[in-house]
Design a protein around this motif. Structure first.
Motif, mmCIF file in Angstrom:
data_model
loop_
_atom_site.group_PDB
_atom_site.id
_atom_site.type_symbol
_atom_site.label_atom_id
_atom_site.label_comp_id
_atom_site.label_asym_id
_atom_site.label_seq_id
_atom_site.Cartn_x
_atom_site.Cartn_y
_atom_site.Cartn_z
ATOM 1 N N ALA A 66 0.833 -1.208 0.000
ATOM 2 C CA ALA A 66 0.000 0.000 0.000
ATOM 3 C C ALA A 66 0.866 1.255 0.000
ATOM 4 O O ALA A 66 0.577 2.230 -0.719
ATOM 5 N N ARG A 67 1.941 1.253 0.775
ATOM 6 C CA ARG A 67 2.829 2.411 0.839
ATOM 7 C C ARG A 67 3.492 2.669 -0.505
ATOM 8 O O ARG A 67 3.594 3.824 -0.960
ATOM 9 N N ARG A 80 2.378 1.943 -3.479
ATOM 10 C CA ARG A 80 1.401 2.488 -4.426
ATOM 11 C C ARG A 80 1.041 3.936 -4.105
ATOM 12 O O ARG A 80 0.904 4.768 -5.002
ATOM 13 N N GLU A 81 0.892 4.249 -2.830
ATOM 14 C CA GLU A 81 0.533 5.609 -2.431
ATOM 15 C C GLU A 81 1.654 6.590 -2.755
ATOM 16 O O GLU A 81 1.402 7.699 -3.267
ATOM 17 N N ILE A 82 2.898 6.218 -2.449
ATOM 18 C CA ILE A 82 4.045 7.086 -2.740
ATOM 19 C C ILE A 82 4.175 7.320 -4.237
ATOM 20 O O ILE A 82 4.373 8.455 -4.709
ATOM 21 N N ASP A 83 4.059 6.248 -5.008
ATOM 22 C CA ASP A 83 4.203 6.370 -6.463
ATOM 23 C C ASP A 83 3.120 7.266 -7.063
ATOM 24 O O ASP A 83 3.391 8.060 -7.968
ATOM 25 N N ALA A 108 1.948 -15.571 3.652
ATOM 26 C CA ALA A 108 1.776 -14.251 4.260
ATOM 27 C C ALA A 108 2.263 -13.121 3.356
ATOM 28 O O ALA A 108 1.838 -11.980 3.508
ATOM 29 N N THR A 109 3.146 -13.432 2.411
ATOM 30 C CA THR A 109 3.715 -12.388 1.545
ATOM 31 C C THR A 109 3.025 -12.330 0.177
ATOM 32 O O THR A 109 3.501 -11.647 -0.731
ATOM 33 N N ALA A 110 1.891 -13.026 0.019
ATOM 34 C CA ALA A 110 1.224 -13.112 -1.287
ATOM 35 C C ALA A 110 0.833 -11.752 -1.847
ATOM 36 O O ALA A 110 0.842 -11.536 -3.064
ATOM 37 N N ALA A 111 0.503 -10.799 -0.989
ATOM 38 C CA ALA A 111 0.066 -9.474 -1.456
ATOM 39 C C ALA A 111 1.137 -8.764 -2.275
ATOM 40 O O ALA A 111 0.826 -7.903 -3.106
ATOM 41 N N ALA A 112 2.400 -9.127 -2.089
ATOM 42 C CA ALA A 112 3.487 -8.470 -2.815
ATOM 43 C C ALA A 112 3.402 -8.730 -4.312
ATOM 44 O O ALA A 112 3.947 -7.954 -5.119
#
Length: 393
Positions: A332-333, A335-338, A356-360
């Protein structure tokens, strides 16, 4: 406008009870971030094992040596080529070589328990650690031996002042180019680091713990005197456990300037990614065996600027599945920064383990670290070639 190539490396890594990096009292280093105490591992503590990992990834002659005992090391290089040379004379002339290059040396204290005459009167040393490449020592050794073949070696060295300066400036080692060099005596030998390494901090609150331990005397344990068969030593060691956020970046354009070659630069970037991701500080490692590898490695190539995503954890993670929550926050960070600052990467790679790391994978498909490092090497080589073409036009 010259094509910029910045490589960002963000890592989530869980370490078990350990004391990776101690302060002056022996306690694990810490920091307050987001108003709560965090586990901390200093950048210097991770740079050292990263450099040591280079030895398994790169040729020894492309790496640097950091030492005060420069004259002794240079004399050793010369003696390997010509063993019949007098050791004391070689060390004295080696000191003259560095002095001719603008490096100050002074006589150190005699070493304790010195047995040989050389140990009793060791070669002159710098007053600080001097970081030079192995190839530079080889070239200086050749110059030293040429001087020894003359009638006046000392004068021959003095006459080569310009050549010595040139050797000290050129053909920099990979780790010197990455981590930089500061020379107080002669600032024109300084090299700006092409990499930056952040202090690793835990993504959650961490309070230190202490382990009470005892050591039993094996001989006393078997004695008949029960009053004297207890612990021979007792003590405590502090530790913590944490999921750490680690960050580093490499400015490939600056590294190219430092190393002077595109292929060497691309190879160095790939080695840095591998070494930084797989290395770990060895503080108290025999006590805790904390040899872990990252849960997640996010590698991004940007053409704007480096972006440290630590702000994702300014509010500490509080859930029980820390890696899962930390991964989601990191994504999320990013995407928000970009979106806010137009820093969207040119390309990215994700190396991950566990569900646990699937969201990456919202940022990039998962690949192995070896595949990612090789791909980054290709991208860096291509982009640096483009940058050089732009300069020549």
């Amino acid at each position: 406008m010259t094509t910029r190539t910045i490589i960002d490396i963000s890592i989530l890594q869980t370490v078990p009870p350990s004391n990776l990096n101690r302060d002056d009292t022996g306690s694990p280093k810490s920091a307050v971030y987001g108003g709560v105490p965090r586990a901390r591992v200093s950048s210097q503590a991770w740079k050292r094992p990263t450099r040591e990992q280079f030895r398994t990834l790169l040729d020894a002659d492309s790496l640097g040596i950091r030492t005060k005992r420069v004259a002794e090391l240079l004399a050793e290089r010369a003696l390997k080529r010509r063993p019949e040379v007098d050791e004391a004379a070689a060390e004295a002339l080696a000191a003259d070589v560095f002095k001719a290059g603008g490096i100050k040396l002074e006589a150190p204290r005699a070493r304790k328990n010195a047995e040989s005459k050389t140990d009793q009167h060791p070669a002159e040393e710098t007053t600080y650690l001097l970081f030079l490449g192995s190839r530079q020592y080889d070239r200086l050794a050749d110059l030293l031996l040429e001087a020894l073949d003359t009638d006046d070696p000392k004068a021959a060295v003095a006459a080569q002042k310009k050549a010595i300066k040139s050797i000290l400036k050129e053909d920099n080692a990979v780790d010197v180019g990455l981590f930089g060099r500061m020379v107080a005596d002669t600032t024109d030998l300084n090299i700006d680091a092409a990499s930056q390494v952040a202090h690793a901090i835990s993504v959650h609150r961490v309070d230190p713990e202490a382990d009470y331990f005892t050591a039993v005397d094996d001989v006393k344990q078997g004695s008949e005197d029960e009053s004297d068969s207890g612990a021979a030593m007792i003590g405590t060691v502090e530790f913590n456990s944490a999921t750490l956020y680690r960050y580093a970046n490499v400015d490939a354009n600056r590294l190219r300037d430092n190393l002077g070659d595109i292929d060497a630069t691309a190879k160095a970037v790939a080695a840095f990614i591998t070494a930084f991701a797989t290395s770990i500080p060895n503080g108290k490692i025999n006590t805790f065996a904390h040899d872990t590898l990252p849960d997640l490695v996010l590698i991004s190539v940007r053409d704007t600027q480096p972006v440290n995503l630590v702000g994702a954890f300014e509010k500490p993670v509080t859930g029980t599945d820390r890696v899962l929550e930390a991964t989601e926050r990191l994504v999320a960070r990013e995407r928000e920064i970009d979106a806010a600052y137009d820093t969207t990467p040119v390309t990215s790679w994700v190396v991950r383990v566990g569900d646990a790391t699937a969201a990456a994978e919202q940022l990039a498909p998962a690949v192995s670290l070896k595949t990612a490092a090789a791909a980054v090497r290709e991208v860096v080589e291509q982009r640096l070639a483009e940058a050089e073409a732009e300069k020549s036009n």
